[in-house]
Scaffold this motif. Structure first.
Motif, PDB file in Angstrom:
ATOM      1  N   THR A 319       0.808  -1.217   0.000  1.00 20.75           N
ATOM      2  CA  THR A 319       0.000   0.000   0.000  1.00 20.75           C
ATOM      3  C   THR A 319       0.843   1.270   0.000  1.00 20.75           C
ATOM      4  O   THR A 319       0.367   2.331  -0.392  1.00 20.75           O
ATOM      5  N   VAL A 371      -6.144   0.404  -9.629  1.00 23.22           N
ATOM      6  CA  VAL A 371      -5.136   1.082  -8.812  1.00 23.22           C
ATOM      7  C   VAL A 371      -4.137   1.733  -9.749  1.00 23.22           C
ATOM      8  O   VAL A 371      -3.685   1.108 -10.722  1.00 23.22           O
ATOM      9  N   GLN A 372      -3.803   2.985  -9.474  1.00 20.98           N
ATOM     10  CA  GLN A 372      -2.854   3.725 -10.310  1.00 20.98           C
ATOM     11  C   GLN A 372      -1.594   4.062  -9.523  1.00 20.98           C
ATOM     12  O   GLN A 372      -1.675   4.417  -8.350  1.00 20.98           O
ATOM     13  N   GLU A 373      -0.453   3.943 -10.174  1.00 21.59           N
ATOM     14  CA  GLU A 373       0.796   4.452  -9.616  1.00 21.59           C
ATOM     15  C   GLU A 373       0.936   5.909 -10.059  1.00 21.59           C
ATOM     16  O   GLU A 373       1.002   6.190 -11.261  1.00 21.59           O
ATOM     17  N   THR A 389       6.833   6.975  -7.132  1.00 23.60           N
ATOM     18  CA  THR A 389       5.377   6.819  -7.298  1.00 23.60           C
ATOM     19  C   THR A 389       4.799   6.119  -6.069  1.00 23.60           C
ATOM     20  O   THR A 389       5.514   5.476  -5.302  1.00 23.60           O
ATOM     21  N   GLN A 390       3.473   6.276  -5.935  1.00 26.48           N
ATOM     22  CA  GLN A 390       2.746   5.579  -4.884  1.00 26.48           C
ATOM     23  C   GLN A 390       1.418   5.085  -5.462  1.00 26.48           C
ATOM     24  O   GLN A 390       0.848   5.700  -6.367  1.00 26.48           O
ATOM     25  N   PRO A 391       0.872   3.978  -4.906  1.00 26.85           N
ATOM     26  CA  PRO A 391      -0.408   3.458  -5.417  1.00 26.85           C
ATOM     27  C   PRO A 391      -1.595   4.245  -4.868  1.00 26.85           C
ATOM     28  O   PRO A 391      -1.665   4.530  -3.660  1.00 26.85           O
TER      29      PRO A 391
END
Length: 646
Positions: A319, A371-373, A389-391
């Motif tokens: 996460t 879900v997008q990065e 990046t983060q989800p």
């Protein structure tokens, strides 16, 4: 589509409670696990108490544990939080106090049956003084244990796992050594604050440890024990230690294998049918500087599905990549049936401190909703490399404080807030810690904290209480610490973490000040809400303020401002959401369909716990632990209060 979803929900609801031998029409409907079912839906099929009569609720009984008297001669009352959710089986309520004492009381009258004191030494250095509850073995409906007597499992603050006879409260001598397994053996100075998962004849337990003191903290291993003998079956370390371990390449730097934590201090969920446990892992140590553990840090800050019989990882979903914000997975993974494309899919819902909700396939970990990065800000701290990046959930709403705005109850207070925020760095979500001081929104208390979520399968609503509070994180070069202490008076009042083994000391505060009201918030309300996400629509169904923090006699609008909150909500087939959690010390019921307030009563002490409900002899009860939370300043007490219809 609506008809198919309704059918699948009803089938799931019926089968879930048939497994436990319970139906809403039976004389007794239990609450046999922390989240009622092992997957933590926190939903009850009971509807005797409903929107038409909830205003008539009255106190059925009150039980007092004597906990505050137990603290005398120690400083435990400076850290104590009564966060337990009782379980109810065989007409008896079982629960633990912050010091890990266990009580069994009659579920109809509150009369004591037995108590057990593990004699935790409260003068030792404990990061937390809390226990969220006990577990029952064998699980309700599990026939594999044969005629073995029922056991109550209590993990303790001083790192023990104790099995008690459910009828007598005495330790089971055949379990471990005289009823006890030493969880600190080979691991170090850990605590356990959440009840273990029970899956067949296996007990799975995580650990809790202090944050931010050093980078090479204790290992955050998860272990499984034989429920009959207490023998170790397997252990799993979330941090890869050797090049052959999966994900080893995502932990970079010569010291990365010495990193500690990434532990599972929250509730572990179980799916006996699939032989899986779902482990919510946390930040590696320390929370706010990752220069000793560069890279993505696979398995930390993740939901990890582990084969309960073998300890082998089936899948892992991260996460947060390379956590430097204390964004632990604090909420119990919620197992439910998700309707998608006309089919019912086994799913797990993950709610995070960032206010993100992810819906994953329970068997594979593949997201069922996109879900997008997304790019996030880079770190300017020498030696640090924030992940680029983060989800983010692409279609579900983001909860919590996503964009802080300066606020004050008076013009002067608002000006002070504006000046303070202008002096700090803020670049949006996942702003990294800085030497200047960074606004982290949502902060480390959420978003969604250990309070977690509940799910109403009849409406398809995922319900959670939410914090909307920003933290302020400053990293201080260790070489300049003495100078900083001399020049920064606030440093002496803020939380500090030495982060030994790294070049930086951490200073943590929040976007509020102190005035005659106590906490003077510096970001715009609401500061705490109750929210419902419609998973059929992928949209926010409703969100309402939860509780209040200011004196309503001076600020009549305070009830629209909400409150910081700790302690979760439950849903019932009576169309109600029960929750306390807020700092004003009230217990409330909201209407599931629209979030409207239906009932509220003051508690004798703070209600920083998740309630539960059950039916006994044809009568439904709603129960909550009311003992307060020392760290957030609510009134301490030792009460367990049960409500019923007159």
């Amino acid at each position: 589509m609506k008809f198919r979803f309704l059918c699948s929900a009803v089938v799931f609801l019926f089968s879930a409670f048939s497994v436990y031998g319970q139906t809403p029409n039976s004389g007794s409907v239990e609450w046999p696990a922390y989240g009622n079912d092992p997957g933590g839906m926190r939903f009850s099929p009971l509807k005797q108490i409903n929107t038409a009569n909830v205003k008539q609720l009255t106190v059925a009984w009150t039980f007092r544990t004597g906990e505050l008297e137990h603290y005398k001669g120690t400083n435990a009352d400076e850290k104590a939080a009564f966060e337990a959710t009782p379980v109810m089986v065989d007409g008896t309520l079982f629960f633990s106090t912050p010091s890990s004492r266990v009580f069994a009381v009659d579920a109809a009258t509150g009369a004591p049956k037995w108590s057990y004191d593990p004699q935790v030494y409260l003068r030792q250095d404990l990061s937390e003084v809390t226990s969220r509850g006990v577990s029952v073995w064998p699980a309700v409906g599990d026939k594999t244990a044969g005629n073995t007597a029922k056991r109550i499992l209590i993990p303790t603050l001083d790192g023990r796992l104790i099995a008690l006879d459910a009828k007598t409260g005495r330790p089971v001598s055949s379990f471990g050594k005289d009823g006890t397994v030493d969880l600190r053996q080979g691991v170090g100075n850990i605590s356990v604050t959440s009840p273990p998962a029970v899956i067949g004849n296996t007990i799975v337990v995580g650990s809790s440890m202090g944050d931010n003191q050093r980078f090479n903290y204790e290992r955050g291993i998860v272990r499984a024990y034989d429920a009959v003998t207490g023998k170790l079956r397997w252990s799993w370390d979330p941090i890869p230690r050797t090049p052959t371990d999966a994900g080893f390449e995502t932990w970079k730097g010569p010291s990365a294998t010495q990193t500690g934590a990434a532990n599972a201090w929250s509730i572990i969920s179980a799916d006996a049918e699939r032989d899986l446990v779902f482990v919510p892992t946390t930040s590696p140590s320390p929370d706010y500087y990752g220069g000793e553990r560069l890279g993505k840090n696979t398995n930390a800050n993740s939901i990890v599905a582990i084969r309960a019989s073998t300890g082998k990882v089936v899948w892992s979903f991260q996460t947060v990549h390379h956590d430097i914000w204390d964004y632990d997975n604090a909420a119990q993974p919620l197992l439910f049936s998700f309707a998608q494309n006309g089919k019912t899919v086994p799913a797990v819902a993950v709610g995070t401190k960032m206010g993100h909700v992810f819906i994953l396939h329970r068997e594979t970990g593949v997201p069922l909703l996109p879900v997008q990065e997304r790019p996030v800000p880079a770190s300017k701290i020498p030696g640090e490399e924030a992940h680029p990046t983060q989800p983010f959930p692409a279609t579900l709403p983001l909860l919590g404080l996503q964009k802080p705005e300066a606020w004050g109850a008076t013009p002067e207070a608002k000006t002070a807030a504006q000046q303070r925020m202008a002096s700090l760095q803020y670049q949006g979500p996942f702003t990294p810690p800085s030497l200047q001081g960074s606004i982290i929104a949502p902060g480390n208390v959420g978003g969604i904290n250990w309070s977690g979520m509940c799910y109403d399968p009849e409406s398809g609503l995922l319900i959670t209480n939410v914090n909307r509070l920003a933290a302020v994180i400053t990293l201080i070069p260790r070489a300049k610490l003495a100078e900083s202490v001399q020049n920064d008076q606030e440093l002496m009042r803020a939380e500090t973490g030495m982060q030994s083994g790294t070049p930086y000391v951490m200073k943590r505060s929040y976007l509020f000040a102190k005035d005659e009201q106590g906490i003077a918030m510096q970001t715009a309300p609401p500061w705490g809400t109750l929210a419902a996400i419609n998973l059929k629509k992928g949209a926010l169904e409703w969100e309402v303020p939860l509780g209040f923090m200011y004196d309503p006699r001076k600020y009549p609008e305070t009830k629209q401002w909400g409150s910081i909150n700790f302690g979760g909500a439950i849903a019932t087939a009576g169309g109600l959401i029960f929750v306390a959690a807020s700092l004003d010390g009230h217990f409330r019921a909201f209407k599931t369909s629209d979030g409207s307030l239906q009932w509220e009563v003051p508690l004798p002490a703070g209600g920083q716990a998740t309630p539960m409900t059950y039916q006994l002899n044809g009568k439904q009860y709603v129960v909550i632990a009311a003992g307060g939370h020392a760290k957030v300043g609510t009134k301490l007490g030792d009460y367990v209060v049960a409500y019923q219809l007159p």
